[in-house]
Design a protein around this motif. Sequence first.
Motif, PDB file in Angstrom:
ATOM      1  N   ASP A   1       0.812  -1.214   0.000  1.00 21.61           N
ATOM      2  CA  ASP A   1       0.000   0.000   0.000  1.00 21.61           C
ATOM      3  C   ASP A   1       0.847   1.267   0.000  1.00 21.61           C
ATOM      4  OD1 ASP A   1      -2.337  -1.515   0.070  1.00 21.61           O
ATOM      5  OD2 ASP A   1      -2.298  -1.637   2.254  1.00 21.61           O
ATOM      6  N   LEU A   2       2.155   1.125   0.195  1.00 20.94           N
ATOM      7  CA  LEU A   2       3.017   2.305   0.227  1.00 20.94           C
ATOM      8  C   LEU A   2       3.229   2.841  -1.183  1.00 20.94           C
ATOM      9  CD1 LEU A   2       5.814   1.290   2.766  1.00 20.94           C
ATOM     10  CD2 LEU A   2       3.769   2.656   3.171  1.00 20.94           C
ATOM     11  N   THR A   3       3.068   4.135  -1.339  1.00 15.37           N
ATOM     12  CA  THR A   3       3.267   4.784  -2.633  1.00 15.37           C
ATOM     13  C   THR A   3       4.175   5.990  -2.444  1.00 15.37           C
ATOM     14  OG1 THR A   3       1.280   6.149  -2.311  1.00 15.37           O
ATOM     15  CG2 THR A   3       1.002   4.057  -3.479  1.00 15.37           C
ATOM     16  N   ARG A   4       4.709   6.474  -3.544  1.00 12.43           N
ATOM     17  CA  ARG A   4       5.535   7.683  -3.491  1.00 12.43           C
ATOM     18  C   ARG A   4       4.725   8.809  -2.865  1.00 12.43           C
ATOM     19  NH1 ARG A   4       6.680  10.313  -7.536  1.00 12.43           N
ATOM     20  NH2 ARG A   4       8.582  11.300  -6.807  1.00 12.43           N
ATOM     21  N   GLY A   5       5.341   9.532  -1.935  1.00 10.11           N
ATOM     22  CA  GLY A   5       4.653  10.613  -1.255  1.00 10.11           C
ATOM     23  C   GLY A   5       4.142  10.236   0.121  1.00 10.11           C
ATOM     24  N   THR A   6       4.133   8.934   0.445  1.00 16.96           N
ATOM     25  CA  THR A   6       3.679   8.502   1.767  1.00 16.96           C
ATOM     26  C   THR A   6       4.657   8.999   2.834  1.00 16.96           C
ATOM     27  OG1 THR A   6       2.633   6.509   0.886  1.00 16.96           O
ATOM     28  CG2 THR A   6       3.157   6.517   3.230  1.00 16.96           C
ATOM     29  N   TRP A   7       4.100   9.537   3.906  1.00 16.18           N
ATOM     30  CA  TRP A   7       4.937   9.982   5.026  1.00 16.18           C
ATOM     31  C   TRP A   7       4.940   8.914   6.113  1.00 16.18           C
ATOM     32  CZ3 TRP A   7       7.951  14.288   5.546  1.00 16.18           C
ATOM     33  CH2 TRP A   7       7.807  15.288   4.570  1.00 16.18           C
ATOM     34  N   ILE A   8       6.119   8.658   6.681  1.00 20.21           N
ATOM     35  CA  ILE A   8       6.197   7.775   7.832  1.00 20.21           C
ATOM     36  C   ILE A   8       6.994   8.481   8.922  1.00 20.21           C
ATOM     37  CG2 ILE A   8       6.118   5.706   6.386  1.00 20.21           C
ATOM     38  CD1 ILE A   8       9.077   5.261   7.092  1.00 20.21           C
ATOM     39  N   GLU A   9       6.752   8.080  10.144  1.00 15.58           N
ATOM     40  CA  GLU A   9       7.509   8.615  11.279  1.00 15.58           C
ATOM     41  C   GLU A   9       8.426   7.520  11.797  1.00 15.58           C
ATOM     42  OE1 GLU A   9       6.052  11.374  14.731  1.00 15.58           O
ATOM     43  OE2 GLU A   9       5.774   9.276  15.371  1.00 15.58           O
ATOM     44  N   LEU A  10       9.714   7.792  11.818  1.00 13.68           N
ATOM     45  CA  LEU A  10      10.708   6.838  12.298  1.00 13.68           C
ATOM     46  C   LEU A  10      11.024   7.127  13.761  1.00 13.68           C
ATOM     47  CD1 LEU A  10      13.255   6.792   9.332  1.00 13.68           C
ATOM     48  CD2 LEU A  10      11.561   5.053   9.877  1.00 13.68           C
ATOM     49  N   HIS A  11      11.045   6.078  14.571  1.00 15.91           N
ATOM     50  CA  HIS A  11      11.427   6.200  15.965  1.00 15.91           C
ATOM     51  C   HIS A  11      12.866   5.717  16.090  1.00 15.91           C
ATOM     52  CE1 HIS A  11       6.893   5.753  17.130  1.00 15.91           C
ATOM     53  NE2 HIS A  11       7.133   6.755  16.310  1.00 15.91           N
ATOM     54  N   LEU A  12      13.782   6.639  16.322  1.00 14.89           N
ATOM     55  CA  LEU A  12      15.197   6.328  16.346  1.00 14.89           C
ATOM     56  C   LEU A  12      15.627   5.855  17.735  1.00 14.89           C
ATOM     57  CD1 LEU A  12      16.484   9.383  14.292  1.00 14.89           C
ATOM     58  CD2 LEU A  12      15.669   7.171  13.475  1.00 14.89           C
TER      59      LEU A  12
ATOM     60  N   SER B   1      17.847   6.933  19.582  1.00 13.77           N
ATOM     61  CA  SER B   1      18.116   8.068  20.466  1.00 13.77           C
ATOM     62  C   SER B   1      16.848   8.602  21.123  1.00 13.77           C
ATOM     63  CB  SER B   1      18.775   9.197  19.659  1.00 13.77           C
ATOM     64  OG  SER B   1      17.893   9.661  18.642  1.00 13.77           O
ATOM     65  N   GLY B   2      15.695   8.098  20.703  1.00 16.42           N
ATOM     66  CA  GLY B   2      14.431   8.608  21.214  1.00 16.42           C
ATOM     67  C   GLY B   2      13.828   9.670  20.314  1.00 16.42           C
ATOM     68  N   GLU B   3      14.617  10.132  19.339  1.00 17.70           N
ATOM     69  CA  GLU B   3      14.133  11.148  18.406  1.00 17.70           C
ATOM     70  C   GLU B   3      13.119  10.543  17.435  1.00 17.70           C
ATOM     71  OE1 GLU B   3      15.939  13.972  14.802  1.00 17.70           O
ATOM     72  OE2 GLU B   3      17.229  12.573  15.896  1.00 17.70           O
ATOM     73  N   ARG B   4      12.166  11.351  17.041  1.00 20.40           N
ATOM     74  CA  ARG B   4      11.196  10.947  16.032  1.00 20.40           C
ATOM     75  C   ARG B   4      11.399  11.822  14.801  1.00 20.40           C
ATOM     76  NH1 ARG B   4       5.444   9.520  18.990  1.00 20.40           N
ATOM     77  NH2 ARG B   4       6.301   8.071  20.530  1.00 20.40           N
ATOM     78  N   ARG B   5      11.462  11.175  13.660  1.00 27.47           N
ATOM     79  CA  ARG B   5      11.737  11.912  12.424  1.00 27.47           C
ATOM     80  C   ARG B   5      10.707  11.546  11.361  1.00 27.47           C
ATOM     81  NH1 ARG B   5      17.324  10.686   9.684  1.00 27.47           N
ATOM     82  NH2 ARG B   5      18.036  11.449  11.716  1.00 27.47           N
ATOM     83  N   ALA B   6      10.092  12.555  10.778  1.00 26.92           N
ATOM     84  CA  ALA B   6       9.133  12.331   9.695  1.00 26.92           C
ATOM     85  C   ALA B   6       9.875  12.363   8.368  1.00 26.92           C
ATOM     86  CB  ALA B   6       8.044  13.401   9.713  1.00 26.92           C
ATOM     87  N   VAL B   7       9.687  11.330   7.556  1.00 26.32           N
ATOM     88  CA  VAL B   7      10.343  11.246   6.255  1.00 26.32           C
ATOM     89  C   VAL B   7       9.312  10.845   5.210  1.00 26.32           C
ATOM     90  CG1 VAL B   7      12.688  10.781   7.068  1.00 26.32           C
ATOM     91  CG2 VAL B   7      11.083   8.896   6.784  1.00 26.32           C
ATOM     92  N   ARG B   8       9.569  11.250   3.981  1.00 28.50           N
ATOM     93  CA  ARG B   8       8.633  11.004   2.887  1.00 28.50           C
ATOM     94  C   ARG B   8       9.218   9.974   1.929  1.00 28.50           C
ATOM     95  NH1 ARG B   8       8.866  13.842  -1.865  1.00 28.50           N
ATOM     96  NH2 ARG B   8       7.062  13.696  -3.246  1.00 28.50           N
ATOM     97  N   LEU B   9       8.391   9.044   1.475  1.00 25.31           N
ATOM     98  CA  LEU B   9       8.823   8.024   0.518  1.00 25.31           C
ATOM     99  C   LEU B   9       8.970   8.677  -0.853  1.00 25.31           C
ATOM    100  CD1 LEU B   9       9.470   5.123  -0.214  1.00 25.31           C
ATOM    101  CD2 LEU B   9       7.022   4.662  -0.396  1.00 25.31           C
ATOM    102  N   THR B  10      10.218   8.788  -1.309  1.00 26.33           N
ATOM    103  CA  THR B  10      10.481   9.486  -2.569  1.00 26.33           C
ATOM    104  C   THR B  10      10.714   8.548  -3.751  1.00 26.33           C
ATOM    105  OG1 THR B  10      12.872   9.597  -2.192  1.00 26.33           O
ATOM    106  CG2 THR B  10      11.542  11.374  -1.282  1.00 26.33           C
ATOM    107  N   TRP B  11      11.048   7.271  -3.457  1.00 26.01           N
ATOM    108  CA  TRP B  11      11.378   6.355  -4.562  1.00 26.01           C
ATOM    109  C   TRP B  11      11.218   4.922  -4.092  1.00 26.01           C
ATOM    110  CZ3 TRP B  11      15.576   2.835  -4.928  1.00 26.01           C
ATOM    111  CH2 TRP B  11      15.825   2.310  -6.216  1.00 26.01           C
ATOM    112  N   ILE B  12      10.678   4.086  -4.977  1.00 27.34           N
ATOM    113  CA  ILE B  12      10.572   2.652  -4.744  1.00 27.34           C
ATOM    114  C   ILE B  12      11.277   1.960  -5.895  1.00 27.34           C
ATOM    115  CG2 ILE B  12       9.026   0.691  -4.393  1.00 27.34           C
ATOM    116  CD1 ILE B  12       6.858   2.663  -3.588  1.00 27.34           C
ATOM    117  N   SER B  13      12.167   1.028  -5.592  1.00 28.59           N
ATOM    118  CA  SER B  13      12.933   0.362  -6.638  1.00 28.59           C
ATOM    119  C   SER B  13      12.017  -0.467  -7.531  1.00 28.59           C
ATOM    120  CB  SER B  13      13.997  -0.537  -6.010  1.00 28.59           C
ATOM    121  OG  SER B  13      13.389  -1.603  -5.306  1.00 28.59           O
ATOM    122  N   PRO B  14      12.461  -0.757  -8.756  1.00 29.81           N
ATOM    123  CA  PRO B  14      11.615  -1.505  -9.706  1.00 29.81           C
ATOM    124  C   PRO B  14      11.081  -2.816  -9.150  1.00 29.81           C
ATOM    125  CG  PRO B  14      13.508  -0.590 -10.838  1.00 29.81           C
ATOM    126  CD  PRO B  14      13.723  -0.318  -9.376  1.00 29.81           C
TER     127      PRO B  14
END
Length: 443
Positions: A357-368, A370-383
């Motif tokens: 269900d993941l598509t380009r543009g999907t945002w996810i929040e990563l829990h690192l 260190s305790g930090e939370r980082r929001a990142v956007r899916l920019t590319w999916i390999s073939p």
Amino acid sequence: IPSSPFRGQSAAAGVIQMLGKLQQGESGVTLGDQPFSVDMDAAATMNVLHGLLDAGIGKHVGKVDNIVIDVVATLFDFIFDDERVPETMKGLIGRLQLPVLKLALSDHSFFSNRLHPSRKLINAMAQAASTWDGELTPDSTLYQAAEPLVLRIQTEACDDAGVFASCLASFEHFLSEQERLADEKAAALTGKLEEREQLEIARTVAEGAVAAHCADATVPEAVRRFLLDCWVDVLSRTARSDGEDGTQWNAAVATMDDLVWSIQPKKGAEERQRLVTLLPRLLGGLRSGLDTTKIDAAIREAFFAELVKLHAAAVRAGMTSSDSASGPVATTAADDAVAQDAQPDESDSPDTIGLEDLTRGTWIELHLESGERRAVRLTWISPARTMYLFANRQGARALALTQRELSRKLLGGDAVVLNEEPLMDRIVADVLDEYQPGAQGVE
């Protein structure tokens, strides 16, 4: 969301006119000889609409519009309390309190229309701020893009949604351009990631080709280790350059099959003669394949020395008088462990639930860690969908995750898809739920 109870009535023109004056910073504004004032600087940090209610603005409107004012004030209470929106962006959105109240009083569809430009603008600002990587400050490009739009809405004391629509278009253009630039930065990595994917796919194919032989308990440990540590490398390079059906691939697989046959007990003169005939071609094929790799010469020669012993043992085993002597070679615990290495680990296999269900543009929040939370956007999916490239809103700090790594993070809660309902949609629904029972019959 619940259907809006606010239909068929509009606020007195005098109230909207008074709000327009306050919005533009006028002081000493009166309504029916009653003074009203708003500290516009305070609107960035507190809810000023409650002050208007306390001052008695409700006396100058009907029952429905009195509820409208209370609902809009409650909406901004929710916005100021939302932990997901950075304080800096709350300050900008807070400056829209009077414009939004004016709009809601003159256009009750504000509550029922999810596509209302004022709601979409606040949603876009809140979402962009909540996914900003790092501290959002007045010097951040996001803030610099949003502040002039808020100032324009404050300055233009319009009673319709036109200025919101225009500002929404400008802000969406900024976000689109920002995502385009982020994708361009991330694209510099995609070539290397595609190459990495091809290597991993080729290695998976190679590991599958040797799996049956490595799982055979009659195959000596030295040969199984050679197949896993050396010949997999040969096969993976061949699969990538020649494909799984190419001449070189077929030759490498045939060499592997011949190797395994050669160390099995040789029953009778015919099999021994076949081994003698096979050896030059077998050794040549092994050396030729290893020449395509970077495997250390000492490792290669040690294996060939061991292979001489295995061939001699195979001939001796076949010459015994007892058929049982040529039966399966006893294996040790170490042999079983090596064989286990060749078997696919079902518990370790990628779980792709949700990944489709993941598509380009999907945002996810990563829990690192260190305790930090980082929001990142899916920019590319390999073939082959085995590699996923993420980047933050600024297009920096790109992160590549394999299918397995991403699956584990999602299943383990270390990554969460940010697909929650937009801020204003969620808040309007919650607030109207509270007011719905009391508003029954108010048409």
